[in-house]
Enzyme design. Structure first.
Site, short mmCIF file in Angstrom:
data_model
loop_
_atom_site.label_atom_id
_atom_site.label_comp_id
_atom_site.label_asym_id
_atom_site.label_seq_id
_atom_site.Cartn_x
_atom_site.Cartn_y
_atom_site.Cartn_z
N CYS A 136 0.83 -1.21 0.00
CA CYS A 136 0.00 0.00 0.00
C CYS A 136 0.86 1.25 0.00
O CYS A 136 1.38 1.66 1.05
CB CYS A 136 -0.93 -0.03 1.22
SG CYS A 136 -1.92 1.45 1.38
N CYS A 139 -0.30 4.10 2.21
CA CYS A 139 -0.11 3.93 3.65
C CYS A 139 1.36 4.13 4.02
O CYS A 139 1.66 4.72 5.05
CB CYS A 139 -0.47 2.53 4.13
SG CYS A 139 -1.82 1.78 3.29
N ASP A 140 2.25 3.59 3.22
CA ASP A 140 3.65 3.47 3.67
C ASP A 140 4.64 4.35 2.92
O ASP A 140 5.81 4.42 3.31
CB ASP A 140 4.10 1.99 3.53
CG ASP A 140 3.23 1.07 4.38
OD1 ASP A 140 2.75 1.53 5.42
OD2 ASP A 140 3.02 -0.08 3.98
#
Ligand code: NDP
Length: 312
Positions: A136, A139-140
């Site tokens: 992701c 997200c990261d």
């Protein structure tokens, strides 16, 4: 444990589809039971800002949005449980839904189990997922500031992730196993024209090296043409190789397509089993948006309500 109550509707899954179905089913007085699964709130809980959901002009955090959905569902009588359904039996009515040894009965079932990121299946994933390997970018990505990273895949997801990651990374290399791309022309061109993105074709990732303390250090690549193996140094690996619908425990009863997505009848959420409905990413490999999932969740609840009405 067996709960002898025959519920009106059980909803399996709690992303935008499942929780929207819960709001509508709640308002229709069906007293829905929601089994939220291993990832309560679904895939949006691993994203950050959601900027394209209508009604939130300033964006909203994914987890916060799903809490709002859940609160709205509960307000109308939905009961949400952080339980993971392991088995269903749709061979007779009422339908049976199992959480381990616990059995639940229902007249209708709404399936909204979503899809999960596809893995390469490497041994290293067990150790390094979350420690340099990610599925992701949203997200990261932030954790890879000024790092050299790779994105694996040749579809729109990989192109989108790669472009997004250039906001943080020093350099992004897309690794694709073929020469032909599934990605749309526009997304591929955008990646090709980005000075921070390199594209390597005909390469498969054989292994990912690193450890939990220092993260990823390199990957081992195999060339599809000459079979040669090479080491490529990088500090992060993002997977953009598609998703797999969460239908493992369902497919023995339901018609699914060649990729495992539940087939629904045209213009409805009806499956091949009367009284079982499917909505969201588990039946949609194309749009895969929170808003389309929510829309189909609404449809599923209305379809379930009509089905129950006709029974009476
Ligand atoms: P796709 O199925 O389109 O692409 C998956 C890619 O991953 C393919 O290039 C495939 O290779 C590769 N791949 C799959 N398995 C492996 C493996 N084991 N090893 C190496 N490579 C692998 O999935 P996407 O998630 O990219 O897209 C899904 C849908 O979502 C599409 O309809 C897409 O258009 C849409 N989408 C739209 C976006 C947008 O418009 N903003 C953004 C993201 C997705 P191969 O080509 O060899 O099969």
């Amino acid at each position: 444990m067996t709960d002898k109550t025959i519920h009106k509707t059980i909803i399996i899954g709690s992303g935008p589809a499942g929780l929207t179905a819960a709001i509508y089913a709640g308002r229709a007085n069906l007293k829905p039971i929601v089994f939220e699964g291993n990832q309560p709130g679904g895939q949006l809980t691993i994203t950050t800002d959601v900027e394209n959901f209508p009604g939130f002009p300033d964006g909203v955090m994914g987890p916060e949005m799903m809490d709002l959905f859940r609160n709205q569902a509960k307000k109308f009588g939905a009961e949400c449980f952080f339980k993971h359904v392991t088995k269903v039996d749709f061979s007779s009515k009422p339908f049976k839904v199992y959480v381990g040894d616990e059995e639940f009965l229902s007249e209708t079932v709404i399936l909204s189990t979503g899809a999960s990121a596809r893995m390469l299946g490497l041994e290293a994933e067990k150790d390094l997922m979350g420690y340099g390997i990610s599925t992701c970018a949203t997200c990261d990505g932030y954790f890879f500031k000024d790092k050299e990273i790779v994105v694996v895949g040749g579809g729109d997801s990989a192109m989108e992730e790669a472009s997004f990651l250039t906001k943080f990374a020093k350099k992004v290399t897309i690794i694709h196993r073929r020469e032909v791309f599934k990605a749309s022309k526009i997304m591929l061109e955008r990646a090709r024209n980005n000075p921070k993105i390199d594209i390597m074709v005909n390469k498969s990732i054989l292994d990912i090296k690193g450890n939990q303390k220092d993260g990823v250090s390199s990957i081992i690549l195999k060339d599809a043409i000459d079979g040669k193996e090479t080491v490529f140094n990088c500090e992060g690996v993002f997977y953009g190789i598609g998703h797999i619908p969460n239908t493992d425990f369902l497919s023995m009863f339901l018609d699914v397509d060649e990729n495992g997505y539940i087939i629904t009848k045209a213009d409805s959420t009806r499956t091949n089993i009367d009284g079982v409905f499917a909505c969201g990413d588990v039946q949609d490999s194309h749009y895969r948006q929170a808003i389309t999932a929510a829309g189909s969740g609404c449809m599923a609840a209305i379809d379930a309500e009509k089905f129950l009405e006709n029974l009476e």
